[in-house]
Scaffold this active site. Structure first.
Site, mmCIF file in Angstrom:
data_model
loop_
_atom_site.group_PDB
_atom_site.id
_atom_site.type_symbol
_atom_site.label_atom_id
_atom_site.label_comp_id
_atom_site.label_asym_id
_atom_site.label_seq_id
_atom_site.Cartn_x
_atom_site.Cartn_y
_atom_site.Cartn_z
ATOM 1 N N ASP A 41 36.801 43.109 29.985
ATOM 2 C CA ASP A 41 37.831 42.068 30.040
ATOM 3 C C ASP A 41 37.879 41.556 31.473
ATOM 4 O O ASP A 41 38.841 41.768 32.205
ATOM 5 C CB ASP A 41 39.176 42.649 29.599
ATOM 6 N N THR A 45 37.361 38.875 34.844
ATOM 7 C CA THR A 45 37.690 37.527 35.275
ATOM 8 C C THR A 45 36.398 36.711 35.327
ATOM 9 O O THR A 45 35.317 37.211 34.996
ATOM 10 C CB THR A 45 38.343 37.551 36.667
#
EC number: 2.5.1.16
Length: 287
Positions: free
Chosen positions: A158, A160
């Site tokens: 998960d 950026t």
């Protein structure tokens, strides 16, 4: 009537999106990044890191459901799950809904993100940080998968966008470490950007993952906050059959899980692996 403050996203140099700010809840530079959480009339609470929106209360469920339930239901018997990043708690919330999962490790580089999100985005985690199956590790994701001796059935990155601290989670070192940490029959998935605008990221990930996994592809969902079209999620495993689970099996697994979703369905799951021709062509031309 006073004019509202406007916050501009800085992901792309030549175009972008803006948000009216009803109230700034938190804004501080942590040890790793610039973090802001503010309220917006249309999207609820919004979190951004280094000028790029990461999540909003209004549409986060699409992202978190697709990045969680697609790999877990494809696997069918995941006991140990590793989340890289995910400090807002949304991924942990969705993984913890799978009662067959026995252990959840989350590796987040920035302890500040976890603390702030627990306070200002409580609906994202929805109490899942208190799940007894959960273990939080504050570390760099690349370093963790390089040194970890544990094995996992599903790894969810998960991450950026590949700028700042998130850049390392798109490298060959990271993908190699994830491949090493997976059990036989394991699945790796990762956020991979909006492919119409960030096609090079998808092509780069596809090339790098192909060195460590036999079956590499993408699936997709449309998430309003991540503007520009569909968002792609990288998919990698050593068993092509996991990507081709039939609808009947998926429906049985989903029904048995007892999970109710706002976006994910077994039919959406199957359809999400249908990719637009411009992406398929880019991947083919890069080979």
């Amino acid at each position: 009537m006073s004019q509202k403050e406007i916050w501009y996203e800085t992901l792309h140099a030549n175009f972008g999106q803006y948000f009216s700010v009803d109230r700034v809840l938190y804004h501080e530079k942590t040890d790793h990044q610039d973090l802001i959480i503010f309220e917006n009339d249309a999207l609820g609470r919004v979190m951004a890191l280094d000028g790029v929106v990461q999540t909003t209360e209004r549409d986060e469920f699409i992202y978190h459901e697709m990045l969680t339930h697609v790999p877990l239901l494809s696997h069918g018997n995941a006991k140990r799950v590793l989340i890289i990043g995910g400090g807002d708690g949304g991924m942990l919330r969705e993984v913890s809904r799978h009662h067959g999962v026995e252990h959840i490790t989350m590796v987040e580089i920035d302890a500040g993100v976890v603390e702030f999100c627990r306070q200002y985005l409580p609906n994202h985690s929805a109490g899942s940080y208190d799940d007894p199956r959960f273990n939080l590790v504050i570390d760099d994701g690349v370093n963790f998968v390089r040194q970890c001796s544990d094995k996992f059935d599903v790894i969810i990155s998960d991450c950026t966008d590949p700028i700042g601290p998130g850049e390392s989670l798109f490298t060959s070192d990271f993908y190699q470490g994830c491949a090493r940490c997976l059990n036989e029959g394991g699945i790796f998935v990762a956020q991979n950007g909006v492919c119409f605008l960030q096609q090079d990221e998808a092509v780069g990930s596809h090339k790098k993952l192909g060195h460590y996994f036999k079956d590499v592809s993408f699936y997709q969902a449309a998430i309003p906050t991540y503007y520009g079209g569909i968002m792609t999620f990288a998919w990698a495993s050593n068993n092509p059959a996991l990507r081709q689970i039939d609808a009947t099996t998926l429906r049985q697994r989903f029904a048995q899980s007892g999970i109710t979703c706002r976006y994910y369905t077994p039919d959406v799951h199957i359809g999400s692996f249908a990719l637009p021709q411009y992406l398929l062509s880019a991947l083919q031309n890069a080979q």
